[in-house]
Design a protein around this motif. Structure first.
Motif, PDB file in Angstrom:
ATOM      1  N   ARG A 121       1.270  15.433   2.805  1.00  0.00           N
ATOM      2  CA  ARG A 121       2.611  16.754   2.538  1.00  0.00           C
ATOM      3  C   ARG A 121       1.409  17.173   1.098  1.00  0.00           C
ATOM      4  O   ARG A 121       2.119  18.056   0.696  1.00  0.00           O
ATOM      5  N   ALA A 122      -0.014  16.360   0.521  1.00  0.00           N
ATOM      6  CA  ALA A 122      -0.682  17.582  -0.594  1.00  0.00           C
ATOM      7  C   ALA A 122      -1.153  18.565   0.122  1.00  0.00           C
ATOM      8  O   ALA A 122      -0.659  18.802  -1.095  1.00  0.00           O
ATOM      9  N   GLN A 138      -0.595  10.816   6.475  1.00  0.00           N
ATOM     10  CA  GLN A 138       1.041  11.184   5.888  1.00  0.00           C
ATOM     11  C   GLN A 138       0.643  11.846   4.329  1.00  0.00           C
ATOM     12  O   GLN A 138       1.662  13.189   3.834  1.00  0.00           O
ATOM     13  N   THR A 139       0.190  11.502   3.197  1.00  0.00           N
ATOM     14  CA  THR A 139      -0.005  11.510   1.852  1.00  0.00           C
ATOM     15  C   THR A 139      -0.532  13.061   2.370  1.00  0.00           C
ATOM     16  O   THR A 139      -0.263  13.467   1.540  1.00  0.00           O
ATOM     17  N   ARG A 140      -1.938  13.210   3.542  1.00  0.00           N
ATOM     18  CA  ARG A 140      -2.090  14.357   2.966  1.00  0.00           C
ATOM     19  C   ARG A 140      -1.792  15.084   3.451  1.00  0.00           C
ATOM     20  O   ARG A 140      -2.157  16.576   3.175  1.00  0.00           O
ATOM     21  N   GLU A 147     -11.666   8.663   6.064  1.00  0.00           N
ATOM     22  CA  GLU A 147     -10.594   8.217   4.802  1.00  0.00           C
ATOM     23  C   GLU A 147     -11.347   7.682   3.924  1.00  0.00           C
ATOM     24  O   GLU A 147     -12.531   7.070   3.770  1.00  0.00           O
ATOM     25  N   SER A 174       0.566  -1.079   0.045  1.00  0.00           N
ATOM     26  CA  SER A 174      -0.262   0.037  -0.359  1.00  0.00           C
ATOM     27  C   SER A 174       0.779   1.267   0.169  1.00  0.00           C
ATOM     28  O   SER A 174       0.009   2.564   0.371  1.00  0.00           O
ATOM     29  N   GLY A 175       2.267   1.392  -0.532  1.00  0.00           N
ATOM     30  CA  GLY A 175       2.794   2.113  -0.060  1.00  0.00           C
ATOM     31  C   GLY A 175       3.863   2.658   1.132  1.00  0.00           C
ATOM     32  O   GLY A 175       3.302   1.912   2.153  1.00  0.00           O
ATOM     33  N   LEU A 232       3.884   5.668   3.213  1.00  0.00           N
ATOM     34  CA  LEU A 232       2.900   6.322   3.915  1.00  0.00           C
ATOM     35  C   LEU A 232       1.977   6.414   3.768  1.00  0.00           C
ATOM     36  O   LEU A 232       0.651   5.420   3.090  1.00  0.00           O
ATOM     37  N   THR A 233       1.385   6.635   5.203  1.00  0.00           N
ATOM     38  CA  THR A 233       0.230   6.046   5.575  1.00  0.00           C
ATOM     39  C   THR A 233      -0.628   7.426   4.732  1.00  0.00           C
ATOM     40  O   THR A 233      -0.294   8.084   4.657  1.00  0.00           O
ATOM     41  N   MET A 234      -2.187   8.001   5.002  1.00  0.00           N
ATOM     42  CA  MET A 234      -3.445   8.333   4.341  1.00  0.00           C
ATOM     43  C   MET A 234      -3.318   9.329   5.682  1.00  0.00           C
ATOM     44  O   MET A 234      -2.970  10.684   4.523  1.00  0.00           O
TER      45      MET A 234
END
Length: 791
Positions: A490-491, A486-488, A682, A479-480, A482-484
């Protein structure tokens, strides 16, 4: 912490050089900062003998000397008045750099006579500040290195970590080096000195934690004076100025055994009593540094019948200090609480050698032995007759016994050592090993478990002995990485930076007064040891940090700014009370414009907020805008919440209240928003991870305008959602383009005009189909928002 090689050798039987000692210390975990080796600095200088000294033919104050040197006979011109035949002095050959004068010797003629070197003074070698002539040495072998002839020693300076107060004594360093195999540790035990009479001064403690144990004794009939040359040389080598035998003994033991002591003039102690207690309001102590300090009830003081006479564990007082004419002394050897002593030093901005050691925790087991050793040294130097030792209070309990299996060294550290070597290391360090139980020594209160014992073994055995093994390969998560969340985050950084906001990185704490403006400031969130009075409380919101940053920019001429920060905020002391906030502010204070162009306002900020939430995957179409019950730091009527329900608040936005800005000394207006990252739901995971094919219609879109009359309190967003729900297949967008109140609209009502974009998918819509869709839009707006088509 500084010490010399000879000082170390008084406790360690070794032939190691300074370089070997420094290397062994580094490998044992002691951070060597600097080694000042005069042998290297004065390597070119050596002992020479003047064979003949005659008057210079062309100068009255110069002599031409024939000098026996390690390089043979040399003719040297010298201007020193004490240059004479038979004198042993220090010689520098041609090409030598002279540190005291900053010159490099060259074979130049001096009044017609070439000087083939130089005979040096103490100031030219930087071993004294001033000198009247060249050095005069006792008879030594010609060629002896100057550093050896002058008794100059290398000084090692190293950093002491807070958990190792035993390293603040040379004996503690010797113990570690002996365990590392650099030599044999000499006997560090102290023989007691028998008392000749009862101690005439009564010692008491107040029972608090300030001074759990206090020992002392009197020595009478002594004669104070200079300390022996060996002690003076050791103190000078580490930068301490010898004063007299009594003071020098206490300084020596502080550095030799990490045992601070204090010597009082016993005849100046009032009332025949000395007490360690907490201070009292209004008390002041005239300390030995010439300053007077106000005492608080949190500080430990030493008192006699007249009141406070010293700061316990920090510094003695002027009123009872020993002098050259002192003939009767009271020696103090106590154990002071490290935390209280450290806080006293911070409160008074006073750091002494004693405070530095007591704040880290001196060896409680050496209270009485340290007093015995001081007694022995004073009797040897000053004579006198000692009393019995008097002890008040109780020493702290020794460290607890640790169950230990030597096989744990291999299992935890990977170092494969025989049991005999492990036992040897621990016992040399002072640990007592009996069966499967190990007792730490009293000077190692940092050792609390078997992992600490393994660390000691690995440290002494050498970290270079640790096996080097690669980490086992790990498959990349499907699933990569980065967690959800962490991804958010960064975005969010990319989205806000793209919108023109600058990222700020601020502390996670503000002043308590500022925290209270934003609903925080509880006492349990106040820091015990803040880095600044303006940063003494954990922040309840990121907004005050950004507002203060905007204020600082404005005071430096940059009033117009847009900032954002992503960081933690704190509502309490529990883990669940910490949240991650995404916050941004606009402080629109641009230059005045001739066309009176509108500045950024709360609606521009709201547009950036909605764009951000859409980028983060929030269900923007389902968000409710609620203005009731906004927090008090928002301006009423100019702020709102975005929520999925009363208990699912995703964000707050609006204009900061002018009163809050005034309290923070920041000019308004300032607009801001704060998003709670954990509150954004999520999205549901899709069965297929690939994106669906892009579906574009080849048909021309069309638009229709509708003006609805609704109650004045109805949010425009409710109308937008109602219209959108009429037909999600055909309606591609809904946008508010006008809000009107006035003639033609009933009292308490308003007109909201929306533009509806209709996107046909399969065929061009006929007029009847468009009319049917319009009817559905009007019906949906009336049902969901109570809207009536205007006109």
């Amino acid at each position: 912490m500084k010490f010399t090689l000879s000082w170390l050798k008084s406790h360690l039987d070794t032939d190691a050089t300074v370089a070997q000692v420094a290397q062994a210390m580094t490998m044992a975990g002691l951070e060597v900062e600097h080694v000042e080796d005069p042998g290297a600095k004065l390597g070119a200088f050596s002992v020479a003998r003047i064979v003949e000294a005659v008057q210079h033919p062309n100068a009255d104050r110069l002599r031409v000397c024939q000098v026996e040197t390690k390089d043979g006979m040399k003719e040297i011109v010298c201007g020193a008045p004490n240059a004479r035949a038979g004198l042993f002095t220090v010689y520098a050959p041609i090409g030598t750099y002279i540190p005291g004068s900053g010159i490099t010797l060259e074979p130049r003629p001096v009044r017609g006579v070439v000087s083939n070197g130089m005979l040096c003074s103490a100031s030219e070698l930087q071993t004294a500040e001033e000198s009247d002539g060249i050095l005069e040495l006792p008879e030594l072998a010609v060629g002896t290195p100057a550093a050896e002839a002058l008794g100059l020693e290398a000084v090692i300076d190293f950093e002491v970590t807070p958990n190792r107060p035993d390293w603040l004594g040379v004996a503690g360093i010797a113990r570690d080096l002996a365990a590392a195999g650099l030599g044999a540790l000499k006997d560090l035990s102290v023989a007691p000195v028998a008392g000749k009479f009862p101690c005439p001064i009564k010692i008491t403690v107040d029972g608090s934690d300030a001074c759990p144990a206090f020992a002392g004794r009197v020595i009478r009939g002594l004669k104070n004076g200079p300390s022996p040359a060996w002690m003076q040389d050791l103190l000078r080598a580490i930068g301490l100025r010898p004063i007299n035998a009594l003071v020098d003994v206490t300084n020596f033991l502080s550095y030799d055994r990490a045992r601070p002591l204090h010597v009082y003039d016993a005849t100046k102690i009032a009332g025949g009593v000395i007490e360690a207690r907490l201070g009292k309001a209004g008390e002041r102590v005239a300390a030995l540094d010439g300053k007077t300090y106000a005492v608080t009830d949190e500080m430990c003081v030493i008192a006699d019948g007249s009141g406070a006479i010293g700061l316990g564990g920090v510094m003695g007082g002027m009123s009872t200090g020993s002098q050259l004419d002192t003939t009767e002394v009271f020696i103090e050897s106590a154990w002071f609480d490290p935390i209280r002593t450290a806080q006293t030093g911070r409160d008074l901005t006073l750091v002494s050698d004693a405070q530095y050691r007591f704040a880290r925790g001196v060896d409680p087991g050496f209270v009485v032995p340290g007093l015995e050793l001081a007694t022995r040294l004073i009797l040897e130097m000053c004579g006198g007759e000692p009393s019995d030792i008097s002890v008040a209070g109780e020493l702290p309990a020794p460290p607890p016994v640790i169950a230990f299996d030597p096989a744990y060294v291999k299992r935890l550290a990977g170092v494969d050592l025989p049991n005999e070597r492990i036992r040897s290391i621990l016992e040399t360090l002072g640990f007592v090993w009996e069966g499967t139980r190990v007792t730490p020594p009293t000077w190692r209160r940092d050792v609390e478990g078997r992992a600490d014992l393994v660390e000691e073994v690995a440290r002494i055995a050498g970290y270079d002995a640790l096996p080097a093994e690669p980490l086992p390969p790990m498959a990349r998560p499907a699933s990569g990485v980065l967690t959800m969340r962490q991804t958010r985050l960064r975005a969010a950084r990319r989205a806000l930076a793209a919108a023109g906001y600058g990222e700020a990185l601020t502390f996670s704490f503000v002043s308590q007064a500022t925290a209270k403006l934003f609903g925080g400031g509880a006492d349990e969130l106040v820091l015990a040891n803040p880095i600044s009075p303006e940063l003494d409380c954990m922040r309840p919101s990121v907004l005050p940090s950004l507002i203060e940053a905007a204020g600082r920019n404005a005071r430096r001429g940059f009033a117009d700014c847009a900032l954002f920060e992503i960081g933690p905020v704190f509502a309490g002391t529990e883990p669940c009370d910490q949240r991650t906030a995404i916050a941004a502010i606009l402080a629109p204070h641009g230059p005045r414009r001739w066309d009176h162009g509108a500045a950024e306002d709360v609606f521009a900020l709201k547009a950036d907020l909605m764009t951000l939430l859409e980028e983060l995957g929030a269900p923007v179409a389902n968000l409710q805008v609620a203005q009731e019950g906004t927090a008090p730091w928002w301006r009423p009527g100019r702020a709102a919440r975005l929520q999925l329900g009363p208990k699912a608040v995703l964000a707050e936005f609006g204009e900061i209240h002018p009163k809050v800005l005034a309290a923070m000394d920041v000019a308004g207006p300032v607009y801001g928003f704060e998003v709670w990252a954990e509150a954004i739901p999520e999205p549901k995971k899709k069965a297929v991870k690939t994106k669906p094919a892009l579906a574009l219609s080849a048909l021309m879109p069309l638009s229709r305008d509708f003006a609805f009359v609704v109650a004045q309190a109805t949010p425009a967003g409710d109308i937008v959602r109602a219209v959108q729900s009429a037909d999600r297949g055909l309606i591609a967008g809904v946008r508010v383009f006008d809000v009107y109140q006035g003639p033609g609209v009933p009292e308490g009502k308003k007109s909201v005009a929306v533009e509806v974009t209709i996107q046909p998918r399969e065929k061009t819509l006929a007029d009847a189909e468009i009319e049917a869709l319009s009817a559905k839009i009007v019906a949906a707006a009336g049902k969901s928002a109570g809207a009536v088509l205007r006109g």
